[in-house]
Design an enzyme around this catalytic site. Structure first.
Site, PDB file in Angstrom:
ATOM      1  N   HIS A  49      15.052  10.044   8.667  1.00  0.00           N
ATOM      2  CA  HIS A  49      13.844  10.800   8.367  1.00  0.00           C
ATOM      3  C   HIS A  49      13.801  11.949   9.372  1.00  0.00           C
ATOM      4  CE1 HIS A  49      12.217   6.965   6.381  1.00  0.00           C
ATOM      5  NE2 HIS A  49      12.623   7.812   5.459  1.00  0.00           N
ATOM      6  N   GLU A  52      11.461  12.126  12.329  1.00  0.00           N
ATOM      7  CA  GLU A  52      11.426  11.015  13.293  1.00  0.00           C
ATOM      8  C   GLU A  52      12.580  11.250  14.263  1.00  0.00           C
ATOM      9  OE1 GLU A  52      11.330   7.496  10.813  1.00  0.00           O
ATOM     10  OE2 GLU A  52       9.664   8.332   9.657  1.00  0.00           O
ATOM     11  N   HIS A 179      14.149   4.862  13.641  1.00  0.00           N
ATOM     12  CA  HIS A 179      13.020   5.567  13.033  1.00  0.00           C
ATOM     13  C   HIS A 179      11.883   5.721  14.045  1.00  0.00           C
ATOM     14  CE1 HIS A 179      14.268   5.292   8.673  1.00  0.00           C
ATOM     15  NE2 HIS A 179      15.162   4.528   9.268  1.00  0.00           N
ATOM     16  N   GLU A 271      11.936   0.868  14.786  1.00  0.00           N
ATOM     17  CA  GLU A 271      10.844   1.844  14.907  1.00  0.00           C
ATOM     18  C   GLU A 271      10.576   1.998  16.398  1.00  0.00           C
ATOM     19  OE1 GLU A 271       9.490   3.345  12.362  1.00  0.00           O
ATOM     20  OE2 GLU A 271      10.130   2.108  10.668  1.00  0.00           O
TER      21      GLU A 271
END
Ligand SMILES: [Zn+2]
Length: 416
Positions: A49, A52, A179, A271
């Protein structure tokens, strides 16, 4: 040798930027390029992404750190580099990154730059093998290496195509994709089995046959991270700093499920920051919070069992199937007959089988530290059976099984 990335001739992103993923052992002085056949392949993928960005920065920093520590003679890093082929792709979505970077950390919208130049979310763009896997299970079909739909190439973006070709050309064993937007280590499956749960945005734990192993892999990262394991981060709570993907929110066509179902690779999704585009002055703190976790997770590739599958003349057998009793997810040997099966400590009954050979079953015990070396030498079948043909009724109809699933676009669902 200087730090130089090699494009490997793969197709670039829509705007022509190349995806770079140099294997680290080729970078350091004195490292032999004659690879040990039982040296596992590991990969990190960042920035799929485009907005990110912390993972991208951390992977660049990690590459430098590994090279510098190797040169300094750091024993742990030297051993890691000599025993592992480490592949690092700092950015899977350089076009999205350019869009996000133009706005910078202050003006960055929550979704600006997430998608690639064609406006596609790359973590919703891999072929959906979950549905095919559930069907395969019903008909006692394969529990791994689920075949791709016939028309898959026309349905994926250039970045996705490049990554699928890349991960198909190495026998990857372990992986993480990085991410931002939350702080948690997320493990498969990402997609829940039951459409009703998906359509009503209810969540349900959807474990793989390797659930306990995946939890341990995720905890290895979260507990080596300075604060991920505490659980409370960014207004969310995840016990131990880990979560099953579908129990958080179900997503279809993601990269980690694809790795597990199409290749031998076990991938988790990390994450790493509440703020998807942290300011430069926060990078040092973030690096220090993640450095040990990034190294410790690579070390996790060295566990379970590994070895060679060969014939009576010691020729490696590629594509041999390694089955562990009680875990309905097989893995296969690589081109040279080498195989790697990540397992938690315990005693296992393991069978190697290959077409034209007698299957061989052994019982082996796996300890907590280094992987156990288990070689299989298979004897040719004495009486060659005529080639068995699968009844046409058992062939999977991929097209009929493909379901369109609308990606979630809520703020809550825009991390992984
Ligand atoms: Zn993401």
């Amino acid at each position: 040798m200087p730090f130089t990335g090699c494009p490997l001739g793969l197709p670039g992103a829509p705007c022509g930027r190349h995806l770079l993923f140099p294997p680290v052992p080729a970078l350091a002085d004195g490292v032999t390029l004659l690879l040990s056949p039982v040296e596992p392949e590991f990969k990190y993928v960042g920035n799929m992404h485009g907005n990110e960005v912390l993972g991208r920065e951390l992977l660049l920093q990690l590459s430098e750190f590994l090279c510098e520590e190797y040169r300094r003679g750091n024993e742990r890093i030297t051993r890691l580099i000599q025993d592992t082929r480490i592949h690092i792709m700092p950015s899977m979505n350089p076009d999205g990154y350019e869009v996000a970077a133009k706005q910078g950390p202050d003006g960055n919208g929550y979704l600006t730059g997430r998608n690639n130049a064609n406006g596609v979310d790359l973590n919703r763009n891999f072929p959906d093998l979950n549905t095919l896997m559930y069907y395969s299970r019903e008909i006692s079909g394969p529990n791994h290496h689920i075949p791709l739909p016939d028309n898959w190439k026309s349905q994926v973006e250039p970045e996705t195509l490049a990554v699928i070709q890349w991960i198909s050309s190495y026998n990857f064993v372990l992986s993480a994709n990085l991410h931002g937007g939350a702080v948690v280590a997320n493990y498969p499956y990402d997609k829940s089995q039951d459409q009703r749960f998906r359509s009503h945005r209810r969540t349900v734990n959807t474990p793989t046959p390797d659930d306990k192993l995946f939890q341990k892999l995720a905890k290895t990262y979260s507990y080596a991270h300075s604060w991920m394991h505490r659980g409370w981060n960014c207004g969310d709570y995840f016990a131990d700093g880990i979560t099953n993907g579908a129990s958080w929110y179900s997503l279809s066509k993601g990269m980690q499920d694809f790795n597990y179902l199409y290749t031998n690779c076990f991938e988790i999704t990390l994450e790493l920051s509440c703020n998807k585009f942290p300011p430069e002055e926060d990078l040092e703190r973030q690096w220090m919070a993640n450095r040990e976790a990034l190294v410790a997770f690579i070390e996790e590739v060295h566990q379970g069992i590994k070895g060679m599958v060969s014939d009576e003349n010691n020729n490696g057998i590629a594509g041999a199937v390694i089955s562990v009793q009680g875990i309905s997810h097989d893995i296969t040997s690589g081109d040279m007959g080498d195989y790697f099966r990540l397992l938690l400590p315990g005693t296992y009954t393991v069978t190697a089988s290959a077409e034209g050979y007698q299957p061989l079953t052994v019982t082996t015990t796996v300890g907590p530290a280094a992987p156990s070396l288990v070689h299989f030498q298979l004897k040719q079948e004495v009486v060659r059976k005529p080639a068995e043909r699968k009844a046409s009724g058992t062939r999977m109809n991929n097209k009929a099984l493909q379901k369109k699933v609308v990606p979630r676009a809520t703020r809550r669902g825009t991390q992984r």
